[in-house]
Design a protein around this motif. Structure first.
Motif, short mmCIF file in Angstrom:
data_model
loop_
_atom_site.label_atom_id
_atom_site.label_comp_id
_atom_site.label_asym_id
_atom_site.label_seq_id
_atom_site.Cartn_x
_atom_site.Cartn_y
_atom_site.Cartn_z
N ASP A 64 -4.57 -20.25 48.21
CA ASP A 64 -5.63 -20.44 49.20
C ASP A 64 -6.93 -19.84 48.69
O ASP A 64 -7.71 -19.25 49.46
CB ASP A 64 -5.22 -19.83 50.55
N THR A 65 -7.15 -19.96 47.36
CA THR A 65 -8.40 -19.51 46.75
C THR A 65 -9.27 -20.71 46.46
O THR A 65 -8.91 -21.84 46.77
CB THR A 65 -8.14 -18.74 45.43
N ASP A 66 -10.40 -20.47 45.81
CA ASP A 66 -11.32 -21.54 45.46
C ASP A 66 -11.21 -21.94 43.99
O ASP A 66 -12.11 -22.57 43.45
CB ASP A 66 -12.76 -21.13 45.79
N THR A 67 -10.10 -21.58 43.33
CA THR A 67 -9.96 -21.87 41.91
C THR A 67 -8.53 -22.28 41.57
O THR A 67 -7.60 -22.05 42.35
CB THR A 67 -10.39 -20.66 41.05
N LEU A 68 -8.36 -22.89 40.40
CA LEU A 68 -7.03 -23.27 39.92
C LEU A 68 -6.20 -22.05 39.58
O LEU A 68 -6.73 -21.03 39.15
CB LEU A 68 -7.14 -24.12 38.65
N VAL A 69 -4.89 -22.18 39.75
CA VAL A 69 -3.94 -21.15 39.32
C VAL A 69 -2.91 -21.85 38.43
O VAL A 69 -2.37 -22.88 38.80
CB VAL A 69 -3.26 -20.48 40.53
N HIS A 83 3.02 -25.33 35.33
CA HIS A 83 2.50 -26.05 36.49
C HIS A 83 1.09 -25.55 36.81
O HIS A 83 0.77 -24.39 36.55
CB HIS A 83 3.42 -25.83 37.69
N VAL A 84 0.28 -26.42 37.38
CA VAL A 84 -1.06 -26.06 37.84
C VAL A 84 -1.07 -26.20 39.36
O VAL A 84 -0.64 -27.23 39.89
CB VAL A 84 -2.13 -26.98 37.21
N VAL A 85 -1.55 -25.15 40.03
CA VAL A 85 -1.63 -25.18 41.50
C VAL A 85 -3.10 -25.21 41.89
O VAL A 85 -3.82 -24.22 41.74
CB VAL A 85 -0.93 -23.94 42.12
N PRO A 86 -3.59 -26.36 42.38
CA PRO A 86 -5.00 -26.45 42.76
C PRO A 86 -5.28 -25.67 44.05
O PRO A 86 -4.35 -25.32 44.79
CB PRO A 86 -5.20 -27.95 42.97
N PRO A 87 -6.55 -25.41 44.32
CA PRO A 87 -6.91 -24.72 45.56
C PRO A 87 -6.35 -25.46 46.78
O PRO A 87 -6.37 -26.69 46.83
CB PRO A 87 -8.44 -24.75 45.56
N GLY A 88 -5.81 -24.68 47.72
CA GLY A 88 -5.29 -25.27 48.95
C GLY A 88 -3.89 -25.83 48.83
O GLY A 88 -3.39 -26.47 49.75
N ASP A 89 -3.22 -25.61 47.70
CA ASP A 89 -1.90 -26.17 47.47
C ASP A 89 -0.90 -25.04 47.23
O ASP A 89 -1.27 -23.88 47.10
CB ASP A 89 -1.95 -27.11 46.27
N GLY A 90 0.35 -25.39 47.14
CA GLY A 90 1.40 -24.42 46.87
C GLY A 90 2.49 -25.06 46.04
O GLY A 90 2.47 -26.26 45.77
N ASP A 91 3.46 -24.24 45.61
CA ASP A 91 4.56 -24.76 44.80
C ASP A 91 5.77 -23.86 44.97
O ASP A 91 5.64 -22.67 45.31
CB ASP A 91 4.15 -24.83 43.33
N PHE A 92 6.92 -24.41 44.73
CA PHE A 92 8.18 -23.68 44.77
C PHE A 92 8.89 -23.97 43.46
O PHE A 92 9.52 -25.01 43.31
CB PHE A 92 9.01 -24.15 45.96
N THR A 93 8.72 -23.09 42.48
CA THR A 93 9.25 -23.29 41.14
C THR A 93 9.36 -21.93 40.44
O THR A 93 8.63 -21.01 40.79
CB THR A 93 8.35 -24.24 40.33
N PRO A 94 10.25 -21.78 39.45
CA PRO A 94 10.34 -20.50 38.74
C PRO A 94 9.12 -20.25 37.84
O PRO A 94 8.66 -21.17 37.17
CB PRO A 94 11.60 -20.63 37.88
N PHE A 95 8.61 -19.03 37.85
CA PHE A 95 7.52 -18.63 36.95
C PHE A 95 7.52 -17.12 36.84
O PHE A 95 7.99 -16.41 37.71
CB PHE A 95 6.16 -19.17 37.42
#
Length: 104
Positions: A64-69, A83-95
């Protein structure tokens, strides 16, 4: 000096000024919150964050930031992102680690 010549000279100058205003300066921190499993980071600093450890690897991220993670399978953001998580998105994966913002 006629009007056409002035307009021709000012066009590139105006474009340069507008471009310098439109391109943001390098950010020191993302604005917003980054949640990794049950931990929330408010306005996290740009760079690599190791999040491994019990329970490792991590599984859930909400950006929920303004930048890519970027998510990495290894510590210290080594190798290629999984994986790339864009702003406003989420993911469920090992890291094991995340990079806030793009690598320099």
């Amino acid at each position: 000096m006629n009007l056409r010549r002035i307009t021709t000279m000012l066009g590139p100058v105006a474009a340069a000024v507008l471009l310098s205003l439109a391109v943001p300066a390098s950010a020191q921190a993302a604005e917003g919150s980054l949640t990794i499993d049950a931990t929330t980071y408010q306005d996290p600093a740009d760079g690599c964050l190791n999040v491994g450890g019990p329970p490792a690897p991590r599984h859930f991220i909400a950006n929920d930031t303004d930048t890519l993670v970027l998510l990495y399978a290894d510590a210290d953001c080594e190798g290629r992102p999984v994986h790339v998580v864009p702003p406003g998105d989420g993911d469920f994966t090992p890291f094991e680690s995340v990079r806030i913002g793009l690598p320099s």
